[in-house]
Scaffold this motif. Structure first.
Motif, short mmCIF file in Angstrom:
data_model
loop_
_atom_site.label_atom_id
_atom_site.label_comp_id
_atom_site.label_asym_id
_atom_site.label_seq_id
_atom_site.Cartn_x
_atom_site.Cartn_y
_atom_site.Cartn_z
N TYR A 27 0.87 -1.18 0.00
CA TYR A 27 0.00 0.00 0.00
C TYR A 27 0.91 1.23 0.00
O TYR A 27 1.50 1.56 1.01
CB TYR A 27 -0.89 0.01 1.23
CG TYR A 27 -1.83 -1.17 1.32
CD1 TYR A 27 -2.96 -1.23 0.53
CD2 TYR A 27 -1.56 -2.22 2.19
CE1 TYR A 27 -3.83 -2.31 0.61
CE2 TYR A 27 -2.41 -3.31 2.28
CZ TYR A 27 -3.55 -3.35 1.48
OH TYR A 27 -4.40 -4.42 1.57
N HIS A 28 1.00 1.89 -1.13
CA HIS A 28 1.87 3.06 -1.25
C HIS A 28 1.02 4.33 -1.15
O HIS A 28 0.71 4.97 -2.15
CB HIS A 28 2.64 3.02 -2.57
CG HIS A 28 3.64 4.12 -2.70
ND1 HIS A 28 3.75 4.90 -3.80
CD2 HIS A 28 4.59 4.55 -1.84
CE1 HIS A 28 4.71 5.78 -3.63
NE2 HIS A 28 5.23 5.58 -2.44
N ARG A 29 0.59 4.61 0.07
CA ARG A 29 -0.19 5.82 0.32
C ARG A 29 -0.16 6.10 1.82
O ARG A 29 0.13 5.23 2.63
CB ARG A 29 -1.62 5.66 -0.16
CG ARG A 29 -2.33 4.46 0.44
CD ARG A 29 -3.68 4.25 -0.20
NE ARG A 29 -4.22 2.96 0.20
CZ ARG A 29 -4.64 2.04 -0.63
NH1 ARG A 29 -4.60 2.25 -1.92
NH2 ARG A 29 -5.11 0.91 -0.18
N ARG A 30 -0.45 7.33 2.16
CA ARG A 30 -0.47 7.71 3.57
C ARG A 30 -1.72 7.12 4.22
O ARG A 30 -2.79 7.14 3.64
CB ARG A 30 -0.49 9.24 3.70
CG ARG A 30 -0.47 9.71 5.14
CD ARG A 30 -0.02 11.13 5.30
NE ARG A 30 1.36 11.35 4.96
CZ ARG A 30 2.40 11.04 5.72
NH1 ARG A 30 2.21 10.45 6.88
NH2 ARG A 30 3.63 11.29 5.34
N LEU A 31 -1.54 6.57 5.42
CA LEU A 31 -2.67 6.02 6.15
C LEU A 31 -3.50 7.17 6.70
O LEU A 31 -2.97 8.06 7.37
CB LEU A 31 -2.18 5.13 7.29
CG LEU A 31 -3.27 4.41 8.07
CD1 LEU A 31 -3.95 3.36 7.18
CD2 LEU A 31 -2.69 3.76 9.31
N ASP A 54 1.09 10.86 15.17
CA ASP A 54 -0.28 10.92 14.65
C ASP A 54 -0.69 9.60 14.00
O ASP A 54 -1.81 9.11 14.21
CB ASP A 54 -0.44 12.07 13.65
CG ASP A 54 -0.37 13.44 14.31
OD1 ASP A 54 -0.56 13.52 15.55
OD2 ASP A 54 -0.12 14.43 13.60
N THR A 55 0.21 9.01 13.22
CA THR A 55 -0.10 7.74 12.57
C THR A 55 -0.19 6.63 13.60
O THR A 55 -1.08 5.77 13.53
CB THR A 55 0.96 7.40 11.50
OG1 THR A 55 1.04 8.48 10.58
CG2 THR A 55 0.59 6.13 10.75
N ARG A 56 0.67 6.63 14.60
CA ARG A 56 0.61 5.62 15.66
C ARG A 56 -0.73 5.68 16.39
O ARG A 56 -1.34 4.65 16.68
CB ARG A 56 1.75 5.81 16.67
CG ARG A 56 3.10 5.42 16.12
CD ARG A 56 4.17 5.63 17.18
NE ARG A 56 5.44 5.16 16.67
CZ ARG A 56 5.81 3.89 16.66
NH1 ARG A 56 5.02 2.97 17.15
NH2 ARG A 56 6.97 3.54 16.16
#
Length: 172
Positions: A27-31, A54-56
């Motif tokens: 998956y090559h995109r920002r979560l 923030d992602t965590r």
């Protein structure tokens, strides 16, 4: 040979070279909150090695909402940490242990503070072992415990992590 290639595609190539029978879905995109739930529902276990708070927090919130165990690892300079977060098994979630982001300058990013070269491999192997043990029911999972690995001094510490009743993500 893969300098400049996005990490996700480099990892895909490395895994395919080692074992062509493994299915890899890069998956090559920002979560984002819009896609996290949809992406995670296909899996039994979430491994988090992201490098920003923030992602965590988003990964944690989504894992808690879906009642999925979350094996989390982080590195900084010469130290790594690994834990299993799973409130559905009466363990803490990530936000229980880290209720607020670190103050500016206190936890430099990998780009700012640097990372000892072999450390990602060591911590990556440790998170993989935790995930495998959890999936096959072997050993004692790190639920409610966190390993702190100090590569500079060759020390490993095990600390307890408790669920917080007032946690905004998993509290009652």
């Amino acid at each position: 040979a893969r300098v400049g290639m996005p990490k996700v595609f480099s990892a895909h190539a490395a895994i395919a070279a080692q074992n062509p029978f493994v299915t890899v879905r890069p998956y090559h995109r920002r979560l984002t909150a819009n896609i996290a739930h949809e992406l995670f529902t296909d899996y039994d276990l979430i491994l988090d090695g992201t490098d920003d708070t923030d992602t965590r927090y988003l990964v944690n919130e989504t894992a808690v909402a879906l009642k999925l165990p979350l094996v989390s690892a982080a590195i900084s300079q010469c130290e790594g940490q690994i834990s299993l977060f799973d409130p559905s098994r009466d363990g803490p979630c990530y936000r229980c242990v880290f209720p607020e982001p670190a103050a500016p300058g206190l936890a430099p990013s990998c780009a700012e503070g640097g990372v000892l070269g072999p450390l990602p491999g060591v911590v990556g192997a440790m998170i993989a072992v935790e995930a495998i043990n959890l999936l096959v029911g072997a050993g004692t999972p790190l639920l409610g415990r966190m390993i702190i690995y100090d590569a500079l001094y060759g020390e490993t510490r095990l600390i307890k992590a408790k669920r917080r009743q007032d946690c905004p993500v998993c509290g009652t």
